[in-house]
Design an enzyme around this catalytic site. Structure first.
Site, PDB file in Angstrom:
ATOM      1  N   ARG A   1     -23.443  12.004  74.692  1.00 58.10           N
ATOM      2  CA  ARG A   1     -24.586  11.733  73.806  1.00 58.10           C
ATOM      3  C   ARG A   1     -25.730  11.124  74.599  1.00 58.10           C
ATOM      4  NH1 ARG A   1     -23.143   8.020  68.750  1.00 58.10           N
ATOM      5  NH2 ARG A   1     -22.823   6.536  70.448  1.00 58.10           N
TER       6      ARG A   1
ATOM      7  N   ASP B   1     -25.897   6.346  54.664  1.00 61.44           N
ATOM      8  CA  ASP B   1     -25.746   5.486  55.833  1.00 61.44           C
ATOM      9  C   ASP B   1     -26.852   5.851  56.819  1.00 61.44           C
ATOM     10  OD1 ASP B   1     -25.054   4.244  58.230  1.00 61.44           O
ATOM     11  OD2 ASP B   1     -22.907   4.392  57.827  1.00 61.44           O
TER      12      ASP B   1
ATOM     13  N   PHE C   1     -18.834   8.915  60.403  1.00 64.77           N
ATOM     14  CA  PHE C   1     -18.383   7.861  61.316  1.00 64.77           C
ATOM     15  C   PHE C   1     -17.113   7.233  60.727  1.00 64.77           C
ATOM     16  CE2 PHE C   1     -18.434   3.699  63.307  1.00 64.77           C
ATOM     17  CZ  PHE C   1     -18.889   3.969  64.591  1.00 64.77           C
TER      18      PHE C   1
ATOM     19  N   TYR D   1     -28.731  -2.997  65.316  1.00 63.54           N
ATOM     20  CA  TYR D   1     -28.519  -3.105  66.769  1.00 63.54           C
ATOM     21  C   TYR D   1     -28.697  -1.778  67.506  1.00 63.54           C
ATOM     22  CZ  TYR D   1     -23.729  -1.738  65.385  1.00 63.54           C
ATOM     23  OH  TYR D   1     -22.652  -1.107  64.838  1.00 63.54           O
ATOM     24  N   LYS D   2     -28.889  -0.677  66.770  1.00 63.90           N
ATOM     25  CA  LYS D   2     -29.110   0.614  67.431  1.00 63.90           C
ATOM     26  C   LYS D   2     -30.613   0.777  67.664  1.00 63.90           C
ATOM     27  CE  LYS D   2     -24.730   2.385  65.726  1.00 63.90           C
ATOM     28  NZ  LYS D   2     -24.021   3.026  64.643  1.00 63.90           N
TER      29      LYS D   2
HETATM   30  C1  LIG Z   1     -22.730   2.481  64.277  1.00 62.50           C
HETATM   31  C2  LIG Z   1     -22.231   2.923  62.942  1.00 62.50           C
HETATM   32  C3  LIG Z   1     -21.496   2.050  62.122  1.00 62.50           C
HETATM   33  C4  LIG Z   1     -21.138   0.677  62.594  1.00 62.50           C
HETATM   34  O1  LIG Z   1     -20.569  -0.106  61.587  1.00 62.50           O
HETATM   35  P1  LIG Z   1     -20.420  -1.680  61.775  1.00 62.50           P
HETATM   36  O2  LIG Z   1     -19.605  -2.114  60.624  1.00 62.50           O
HETATM   37  O3  LIG Z   1     -21.808  -2.270  61.730  1.00 62.50           O
HETATM   38  O4  LIG Z   1     -19.742  -1.932  63.080  1.00 62.50           O
HETATM   39  C5  LIG Z   1     -21.132   2.494  60.853  1.00 62.50           C
HETATM   40  N1  LIG Z   1     -21.451   3.735  60.437  1.00 62.50           N
HETATM   41  C6  LIG Z   1     -22.145   4.598  61.206  1.00 62.50           C
HETATM   42  C7  LIG Z   1     -22.503   5.944  60.682  1.00 62.50           C
HETATM   43  C8  LIG Z   1     -22.530   4.224  62.484  1.00 62.50           C
HETATM   44  O5  LIG Z   1     -23.188   5.086  63.262  1.00 62.50           O
END
Ligand SMILES: *Cc1c(COP(=O)(O)O)cnc(C)c1O
Length: 416
Positions: free
Chosen positions: A375, A201, A129, A226-227
């Protein structure tokens, strides 16, 4: 092939079906995007009312103590811990994934600097990500001491990329785009055998798949609420540090919430003991309080049961798309192998963006990620088998009628 009646029969014998009542789902909506933003738990609106009217409105400043606001990051961390194989006092709910990554990457590099200063490489995947990679890049630039980020294009290249210059390996357990899931235990062992630290992560793992950080002997982890944990838009993330490292490493965002005694108001920073030192400053209490409503639902089931249903939902979706939509050039990019799959299914299609918009107009909500990826997240707490069946019927119809060609479905918002 599974019929709609078969799907209804699966729902009628599903032991998790009653949990759906604990969510405030809008009518006429099939929500396959809990991997991006979870649905509100039914208890959240009432909880928000109590926090705002009673705790804030009546309790005012007293609520930092009386309503337990100050303890919330640790208390929620302890409630979340069993979902990720963590022990008590190993997790704090706080800040964002991006911010927590900065803290934990810094802590890991510092630890390596003390024991193996020649190790100056962070290893990760190009497909990670973006924020994870951006934070590593930003940290490296700040340190300005010859650290570099080494990215692999295929997980099979990891073993070779982790050489005796590797300090830390930062991996996302379940890939956000493809749903590919790493073998956390095997990779952690390989990473550590090669002298590096393992940071995971769990953005698409916490509440989505069984995770056991301590059994895998991982070093650090971050994730969000939040997911799949249904904490609410922008609800705080979490940070986990293996207990063996907690008092041995410091992190650079040395704010007063991580101090040994914040209300002694001393001019010098002294890190607190344990996971508390990974806190920084005052937390968004209204948002954080709602995280508990999402976590409470998980207390009524377990990750093994959720995983069974998640895989069954996803298997049904794949079977239905591959049979009913076979003529339309959809390309499955999620592994079929259960051991390599998270809780989402992704298909590539050149018109993926417009297809997702056309589905959304019919009340079937998935999402889109560049390039060309549609997705669909499967959240067993509130998704029914019949929802999966109906979602594919809608997809088949949108493809067969070419409804996606309507100009409105090409317009892009700033969030896809
Ligand atoms: C959703 C997601 C994030 C989001 O990061 P925030 O700093 O909380 O906005 C980070 N890494 C991954 C792999 C994600 O899927």
């Amino acid at each position: 092939m599974t019929t709609r009646d078969d799907a209804l029969a699966l729902d009628s014998t599903d032991p998790l079906a009653p949990l759906r009542d604990q969510f405030a789902l809008p009518a006429q909506t099939i929500y396959l995007d809990g991997n991006s933003l979870g649905v509100p738990p039914a208890a959240a609106a009432q909880r928000a009312q109590v926090v705002i009217a009673a705790e804030w409105g009546e309790g005012l400043i007293r609520s930092w103590n009386n309503a337990g606001w100050f303890a919330l990051p640790r208390r929620l961390g302890n409630k979340l811990a069993p979902l990720i194989g963590a022990a008590a006092d190993e997790v704090v709910v706080t800040d964002t994934i991006s911010v927590n990554l900065f803290k934990l990457l810094s802590a890991g590099l510092r630890l390596q600097h003390e024991r193996a200063p020649q190790r100056r490489v962070i290893v990760s995947e190009r497909a990670n990500f973006p924020t994870d990679l951006y934070i590593a890049q930003g940290l490296i630039e700040q340190l300005d001491r010859g650290y570099t980020l080494r990215l692999v294009d295929d997980p099979a290249e990891l073993a070779q990329a982790i050489d005796d210059t590797a300090a830390l390996v930062m991996l996302t357990h379940v890939n956000y785009r493809t749903g590919y899931m790493h073998d956390m235990a095997a990779l952690t062992q390989m990473i550590q055998q090669k002298g590096a630290l393992a940071l995971w992560d769990l953005a698409h793992s916490a509440g989505a798949v069984p995770v056991d950080l301590n059994q895998a002997n991982a070093d650090y982890a971050v994730g969000c609420t939040y997911k799949y944990l249904n904490g609410g838009p922008g609800s705080p993330a979490f940070a986990w540090v293996a207990r063996r490292h907690q008092d041995r490493c410091t992190q650079p965002l040395s704010g007063w919430w991580g101090h040994r005694a914040p209300f002694e108001m001393q001019p010098d920073y002294q890190p607190g003991h344990g996971i508390g030192r990974f806190l920084c400053g005052t937390q968004p209490i209204v948002s954080m309080a709602l995280v508990e409503c999402g976590l409470d639902v998980f207390l009524q089931t377990d990750m093994a049961a959720l995983r069974r249903k998640s895989l069954a939902l996803a298997d049904l979706f794949i079977e239905q798309v591959q049979t009913r939509c076979a003529a339309y050039g959809l390309n499955l990019i999620t592994p079929l192998d259960h051991a390599q799959r998270g809780s989402q299914v992704s298909f590539e299609h050149p018109q993926g963006y417009a297809l997702i918009q056309a589905l959304s107009a019919r009340g079937v909500i998935g999402d889109y990620r560049e390039p060309h990826v549609m997705r669909f997240g499967f959240t067993p707490l509130y998704t029914r088998f019949v929802d999966v069946w109906d979602a594919v019927a809608a997809l088949e119809d949108v493809l067969a009628t070419e409804a996606w060609r309507a100009p409105a479905f090409a317009a892009r918002g700033s969030v896809t």
